[in-house]
Design an enzyme around this catalytic site. Sequence first.
Site, PDB file in Angstrom:
ATOM      1  CG  HIS A 246      -1.930  17.807  58.859  1.00 48.25           C
ATOM      2  ND1 HIS A 246      -0.699  17.568  58.321  1.00 48.25           N
ATOM      3  CD2 HIS A 246      -1.901  17.274  60.107  1.00 48.25           C
ATOM      4  CE1 HIS A 246       0.054  16.906  59.193  1.00 48.25           C
ATOM      5  NE2 HIS A 246      -0.658  16.722  60.296  1.00 48.25           N
TER       6      HIS A 246
ATOM      7  CD  GLN B 253      -3.493  18.289  67.437  1.00 45.72           C
ATOM      8  OE1 GLN B 253      -3.180  19.018  66.516  1.00 45.72           O
ATOM      9  NE2 GLN B 253      -3.956  17.066  67.260  1.00 45.72           N
TER      10      GLN B 253
ATOM     11  CD  GLU C  40      -0.761  15.625  66.960  1.00 47.11           C
ATOM     12  OE1 GLU C  40      -1.603  15.074  66.244  1.00 47.11           O
ATOM     13  OE2 GLU C  40      -0.328  16.768  66.721  1.00 47.11           O
TER      14      GLU C  40
ATOM     15  CG  ASP D 141       0.060  12.916  63.695  1.00 41.98           C
ATOM     16  OD1 ASP D 141       0.672  12.305  62.793  1.00 41.98           O
ATOM     17  OD2 ASP D 141      -0.425  14.046  63.538  1.00 41.98           O
TER      18      ASP D 141
HETATM   19  C1  3PY Z   1      -4.352  13.553  64.413  1.00 47.16           C
HETATM   20  O1  3PY Z   1      -5.210  12.669  64.449  1.00 47.16           O
HETATM   21  O2  3PY Z   1      -3.131  13.330  64.340  1.00 47.16           O
HETATM   22  C2  3PY Z   1      -4.769  14.935  64.447  1.00 47.16           C
HETATM   23  O3  3PY Z   1      -3.949  15.796  64.579  1.00 47.16           O
HETATM   24  C3  3PY Z   1      -6.224  15.218  64.327  1.00 47.16           C
HETATM   25  O4  3PY Z   1      -6.440  16.435  63.852  1.00 47.16           O
HETATM   26 MG    MG Z   2      -1.954  15.213  64.186  1.00 43.04          MG
END
Ligand code: 3PY
Ligand code: MG
Length: 278
Positions: free
Chosen positions: A48, A161, A163, A189
């Site tokens: 991002h 991640q 998320e 996310d």
């Molecule tokens: C999120 O909060 O979705 C992230 O990927 C943080 O970097």
């Molecule tokens: Mg994210």
Amino acid sequence: MASHRLLQAFRSSKPAFGAWLTIPSTWVARTTAAASSNITWLVIDCEHGLIPLQPGASDIVAAVAGLGSNAPSVLVRIPATGPCADGSATWQIKYVLDAGAKGIIVPMVSTAAQARSVVAAARFPPKGNRGFGNPFTHLSWGLSPLEYLQQANDNIVVLTQVETRQACENIEELCTIDGLDGFFIGPYDLSLSLGFPPPNPDPHPEVEETLLSILDAAHKAGKKCAMFCTSGRQAAQRAEQGFDMINVTSDSGALTDGVRSQFATAAGEDTPQGGFGY
Ligand code: 3PY
Ligand code: MG
């Protein structure tokens, strides 16, 4: 010495605070790295943030490594997401590790198959299928090429991640994956995927419950659990809760907060609350 500051914190079970780099500049990266001895790691955000892999991530890795052996560990969040984490992220993982990154964070990984493909791309045989032969990598680590080959598997940090709702459903299986050091929770996310608004600035109480259950599952499996925060206040609370790796601020967030606050003071206004703190 192949070890680095994030790994040392992981091995001694101390919370490791770090910062997010979103601005494509070696000088912003070096300035951030040098701003506080409490910065244990930096993440170059190629998902991002606006930092491309080349030129961009590779130059920043070298610029921060040039600050010496006490410099923060530099990890790269690779651009590929979701289904791309199967296979097509492989070249991106190879590229940033060849550039000398101390680790990777792969976003939107929801299944064990995706996580296994990430681990395979990041580890040399027999643990994975990463190719060897870059003429520059070892320089960022201060090693000979052979030392790097022998020590990389044990010293590169691999995080995926959590998320998405699907990743939460699959957390027990994700916890069994060998070679995966842990999870980086993305609260923005994750909130959206679970049907809640993004953190403002803290997550919705139901999202809070979910992320504490991820922390618990990770620790029971001997994995590390990292959390994205947008302020020192939040980060201190996450350290209290037992998170291992905690984002405190970002280059763009800190710049915005600093400029906003000084101008508010000059104009005789109350210091405004931070806005969207990402
Ligand atoms: C999120 O909060 O979705 C992230 O990927 C943080 O970097
Ligand atoms: Mg994210």
